[in-house]
Design a protein around this motif. Structure first.
Motif, mmCIF file in Angstrom:
data_model
loop_
_atom_site.group_PDB
_atom_site.id
_atom_site.type_symbol
_atom_site.label_atom_id
_atom_site.label_comp_id
_atom_site.label_asym_id
_atom_site.label_seq_id
_atom_site.Cartn_x
_atom_site.Cartn_y
_atom_site.Cartn_z
ATOM 1 N N THR A 42 39.816 30.137 47.996
ATOM 2 C CA THR A 42 40.020 31.557 47.861
ATOM 3 C C THR A 42 41.429 32.327 48.689
ATOM 4 O O THR A 42 42.149 32.710 48.331
ATOM 5 C CB THR A 42 38.921 32.276 48.683
ATOM 6 O OG1 THR A 42 37.675 31.963 47.697
ATOM 7 C CG2 THR A 42 38.891 33.919 48.471
ATOM 8 N N THR A 45 44.491 29.995 46.585
ATOM 9 C CA THR A 45 44.983 30.466 45.124
ATOM 10 C C THR A 45 44.846 31.874 44.966
ATOM 11 O O THR A 45 45.447 32.381 44.030
ATOM 12 C CB THR A 45 43.970 29.544 44.281
ATOM 13 O OG1 THR A 45 42.614 30.257 44.775
ATOM 14 C CG2 THR A 45 43.811 28.119 44.348
ATOM 15 N N LEU A 46 44.127 32.724 45.675
ATOM 16 C CA LEU A 46 43.993 34.137 45.336
ATOM 17 C C LEU A 46 44.633 34.899 46.289
ATOM 18 O O LEU A 46 45.074 36.273 45.938
ATOM 19 C CB LEU A 46 42.435 34.569 45.183
ATOM 20 C CG LEU A 46 41.717 33.861 43.999
ATOM 21 C CD1 LEU A 46 40.007 33.980 44.077
ATOM 22 C CD2 LEU A 46 42.113 33.861 42.762
ATOM 23 N N TRP A 104 35.973 41.048 47.439
ATOM 24 C CA TRP A 104 37.057 40.910 46.510
ATOM 25 C C TRP A 104 36.886 41.636 45.374
ATOM 26 O O TRP A 104 37.625 42.179 44.741
ATOM 27 C CB TRP A 104 36.567 39.289 45.870
ATOM 28 C CG TRP A 104 37.421 38.767 44.913
ATOM 29 C CD1 TRP A 104 36.887 38.675 43.405
ATOM 30 C CD2 TRP A 104 38.744 38.750 44.421
ATOM 31 N NE1 TRP A 104 37.754 38.147 42.654
ATOM 32 C CE2 TRP A 104 38.944 38.217 43.169
ATOM 33 C CE3 TRP A 104 39.804 38.728 45.359
ATOM 34 C CZ2 TRP A 104 40.229 37.847 42.698
ATOM 35 C CZ3 TRP A 104 41.021 38.657 45.154
ATOM 36 C CH2 TRP A 104 41.256 37.834 43.697
ATOM 37 N N VAL A 171 32.748 26.773 42.176
ATOM 38 C CA VAL A 171 34.153 27.185 42.032
ATOM 39 C C VAL A 171 34.801 27.236 40.712
ATOM 40 O O VAL A 171 35.341 28.346 40.185
ATOM 41 C CB VAL A 171 35.128 26.526 43.074
ATOM 42 C CG1 VAL A 171 36.565 26.828 42.710
ATOM 43 C CG2 VAL A 171 34.919 26.558 44.366
ATOM 44 N N GLN A 172 34.256 26.170 39.994
ATOM 45 C CA GLN A 172 34.919 26.081 38.389
ATOM 46 C C GLN A 172 33.995 27.273 37.700
ATOM 47 O O GLN A 172 34.685 27.622 36.815
ATOM 48 C CB GLN A 172 34.500 24.545 37.881
ATOM 49 C CG GLN A 172 35.110 24.485 36.538
ATOM 50 C CD GLN A 172 36.592 24.314 36.624
ATOM 51 O OE1 GLN A 172 37.195 23.743 37.694
ATOM 52 N NE2 GLN A 172 37.299 24.533 35.575
ATOM 53 N N THR A 175 34.373 31.081 40.114
ATOM 54 C CA THR A 175 35.515 31.174 40.784
ATOM 55 C C THR A 175 35.337 31.246 42.355
ATOM 56 O O THR A 175 34.099 31.474 42.847
ATOM 57 C CB THR A 175 36.128 32.879 40.683
ATOM 58 O OG1 THR A 175 35.385 33.723 40.906
ATOM 59 C CG2 THR A 175 36.393 32.745 39.196
#
Length: 426
Positions: A42, A45-46, A104, A171-172, A175
């Motif tokens: 998290t 990547t985000l 989020w 996660v896949q 997310t």
């Protein structure tokens, strides 16, 4: 040799409250394993976290043990009932983890938020572990505590095997932020299972002499009792060099041994499977040979995997075969050592000091891990990867000195009077 288990003892697997306690820990630990992958993903990547922010996020998991580890033991020893604190810790951790996907969704998630969440969950975990250790004594009779410790260590092995794969799947599909929700649900499930335990707690709280004096008393007990001092010294030695090894392990596997990334994951999973085998065999061997003898033997095997890694060369199939074998054995040895260590601490410490002695050991072992990691990385810059691996093997071998020069070489007392005389008193 230990006192034989009474014929009337009900096996742990048939004891409702132990099953609830074990299930709570297994579910909670597995959820935490998921977050070990989901939270960093998290951040990277985000949230485009910088290296310094990732360092702070990683350190946030260790800071609570250093700040509150000793104090948590004092609190645990002052409680009449430990389970309410354990439930409260799980609920607080669940709320903190659930805030990640919520933030989020609302557009307010940032790295600082993740660091705060890590600190809250880490603090709750420190308090939980401090209360859980003496709580085991209320749920499990003395003659079955080694079996219980083996079961709890098996939980960590189960989590290490299933957690990363589950994390990758979540996660896949969901997310990274929503994968953290699995951790929140695991904490909540743990709290509900703990609440269902019926065993009454009759802990006699230790009289308080003030926070600092109580902390010092736990430190003194751990440092002056010859058996506990040996366990503490061995634990610190093992963890320091193990973390120094861990700091360079991935680079060494990829750059020096040319092990494919996929195979590294499989090797880690084999170590977890070895832990399950270790838990199963330790519970049975302890009944025949006693915890002291298992500890004396298991500590001899600690350096074998690291030494093999440091000396390893040859074709890929040979390297993978050696790593698979030594990794599986070491996984079992680690669980055997941890199981017997926990059982001996419970055996040789009076109820009034169990929380503080356990917290002292956790504080020392957790604290030295950060130092070991930094040392391993620094030495690798100066000496190279392979020399550091060999140094770590030699360092871990020194833990045998602590164990083999202690009273653990003698058989443990078997009568109630002898146990009373060997325990730590105020």
């Amino acid at each position: 040799m230990n006192t034989p288990e009474p014929l009337h003892a009900v096996p742990l697997r048939k004891q409702r409250d132990y099953r609830l306690l074990w299930s709570a820990r297994t579910i909670s630990i597995t959820g935490s394993e998921v977050s070990k992958l989901a939270v960093p993903l998290t951040a990277v990547t985000l949230l485009a976290a910088s290296p310094s922010e990732m360092g702070l996020l990683t350190a946030a998991s260790f800071v609570p043990a250093l700040l509150f580890g000793l104090h948590s033991g004092v609190l645990a020893d002052r409680l009449v009932r430990h389970r309410p604190l354990m439930i409260a810790c799980e609920l607080v951790a669940a709320a903190a983890a659930a805030s990640v996907p919520l933030a989020w969704l609302l557009g307010g998630l940032n790295v600082t938020w993740l660091i705060i969440v890590a600190l809250i969950i880490g603090t709750a975990g420190v308090m939980f572990r401090a209360a859980n250790f003496p709580h085991i004594a209320a749920v499990v009779p003395p003659e079955q505590r080694t079996d219980a410790m083996a079961g709890f260590n098996a939980s960590y092995s189960v989590a290490s095997v299933s957690g990363p794969g589950l994390a990758g799947l979540l996660v896949q599909t969901l997310t990274a932020p929503f994968a953290v929700l699995a951790e929140a649900l695991s904490f909540l499930a743990s709290a509900l299972l703990l609440r269902a335990i019926r065993t009454p707690e009759k802990n006699e709280p230790a009289p308080s002499h003030g926070m600092w004096r109580d902390v010092v008393e736990g430190l003194r007990a751990s440092a002056t009792h010859p058996v506990l001092r040996a366990l503490l010294g061995a634990g610190v030695t093992i963890n320091f060099f193990a973390m120094a090894y861990t700091a360079v392990y991935m680079l060494y596997m990829l750059k020096t041994l040319d092990i494919p990334q996929l195979m590294i994951g499989i090797l880690i999973a084999l170590s977890g499977l070895g832990g399950l085998l270790g838990a199963w065999s330790t519970a049975r061997l302890a009944k025949r040979y006693g915890e002291n003898r298992i500890l004396l033997v298991s500590v001899l095997f600690f350096p074998i995997e690291i030494l093999a890694v440091g000396l390893l060369d040859g074709p890929l199939w040979w390297k993978l075969s050696v790593l698979a074998l030594t990794g599986t054995i070491t996984g079992g040895i680690v669980v055997a050592f941890a199981t017997c260590m926990g059982a001996i601490v419970l055996r040789d410490t009076t109820p009034q000091l169990r929380g503080r002695v356990n917290a002292t050991m956790t504080f020392a072992v957790q604290g030295v891990m950060a130092l070991g990691g930094v040392t391993g990385g620094f030495l690798a810059e100066l000496l190279g990867l392979r020399p550091v691996i060999l140094i770590c093997a030699a360092g871990i071998a020194m833990s045998t000195i602590w164990i083999w020069t202690s009273p653990l070489r003698r058989l443990p007392p078997t009568s109630d009077d002898e146990l009373t005389n060997n325990r730590i008193y105020r």
